[in-house]
Design an enzyme around this catalytic site. Structure first.
Site, PDB file in Angstrom:
ATOM      1  CG  HIS A   1      -7.957  -6.661  -1.053  1.00 35.26           C
ATOM      2  ND1 HIS A   1      -7.017  -7.378  -1.760  1.00 35.26           N
ATOM      3  CD2 HIS A   1      -8.137  -7.322   0.102  1.00 35.26           C
ATOM      4  CE1 HIS A   1      -6.654  -8.430  -1.057  1.00 35.26           C
ATOM      5  NE2 HIS A   1      -7.311  -8.423   0.090  1.00 35.26           N
TER       6      HIS A   1
ATOM      7  CB  ALA B   1      15.650  -4.191   0.590  1.00 35.96           C
TER       8      ALA B   1
ATOM      9  CB  THR C   1       1.530   3.451   4.104  1.00 38.51           C
ATOM     10  OG1 THR C   1       2.351   4.539   4.530  1.00 38.51           O
ATOM     11  CG2 THR C   1       1.954   2.165   4.796  1.00 38.51           C
ATOM     12  CE  LYS C   2       0.657   8.944   5.056  1.00 41.01           C
ATOM     13  NZ  LYS C   2       1.129   9.789   6.101  1.00 41.01           N
TER      14      LYS C   2
END
Length: 171
Positions: free
Chosen positions: A62, A109, A114-115
């Site tokens: 979320h 690691a 994010t994409k």
């Protein structure tokens, strides 16, 4: 109260994979999962076959709705997370909402994903970026293969401690 006792029982006695399945994470075959950080909507996460998820990997399904809730009191947004087949996710990786990870992927690691990640790639960093293809990674690393996978702990320890320095990864 009974619910808390059941949750404590699951935490102590169930494997991480069994726990993940019990909260709604869809998991394929032959996976190794060593995290319980599947966020508040674990049922939005699907994991393919032959996936290794290591310590402290986190999934966020979320977005940052809190900031907009004064203006839109019921605001909430979500993104499904899909992990393909034959994927390795290194320690302390964070996977953000809406990300799809293709097949045959290594995530280094500490990366923040994010994409979405295309198949057959190695990614790392914050934000995670493509470093190489799987084929390039294989060509680079094959000379460092020490064939210790079938050794027990003591055999591996003795073997590794006897090796010359040039046999180890150097950065």
């Amino acid at each position: 109260m009974l619910g808390r006792i059941l949750n404590l029982y699951k935490k102590i006695f169930w494997s991480d994979e069994k726990f993940a399945r019990s909260i709604g994470v869809k998991i394929g075959r032959n996976c190794s999962i060593v995290t319980r950080n599947f966020g508040s909507e674990p049922y939005l996460i699907s994991i393919g076959d032959n996936v290794q998820i290591t310590n402290d990997v986190r999934f966020a399904t979320h977005g940052a709705g809190w900031v907009l809730r004064k203006k839109y009191p019921k605001f909430d947004c979500f993104g499904k997370i899909r992990i393909g087949n034959n994927v390795y996710i290194g320690n302390c990786v964070l996977i953000m909402p809406g990300v799809t990870v293709g097949d045959n992927v290594i995530i280094g690691a500490g990366s923040v994903v994010t994409k979405s990640i295309p198949e057959n790639t190695v990614v790392a960093g914050n934000p995670a970026k493509i470093l190489s293809t799987i084929e390039e990674y294989e060509n680079k690393m094959i000379s460092l293969n020490l064939d210790t996978k079938q050794m027990n702990y003591q055999e591996k320890k003795e073997y590794l401690l006897k090796l010359d320095e040039e046999k180890f990864i150097r950065k």
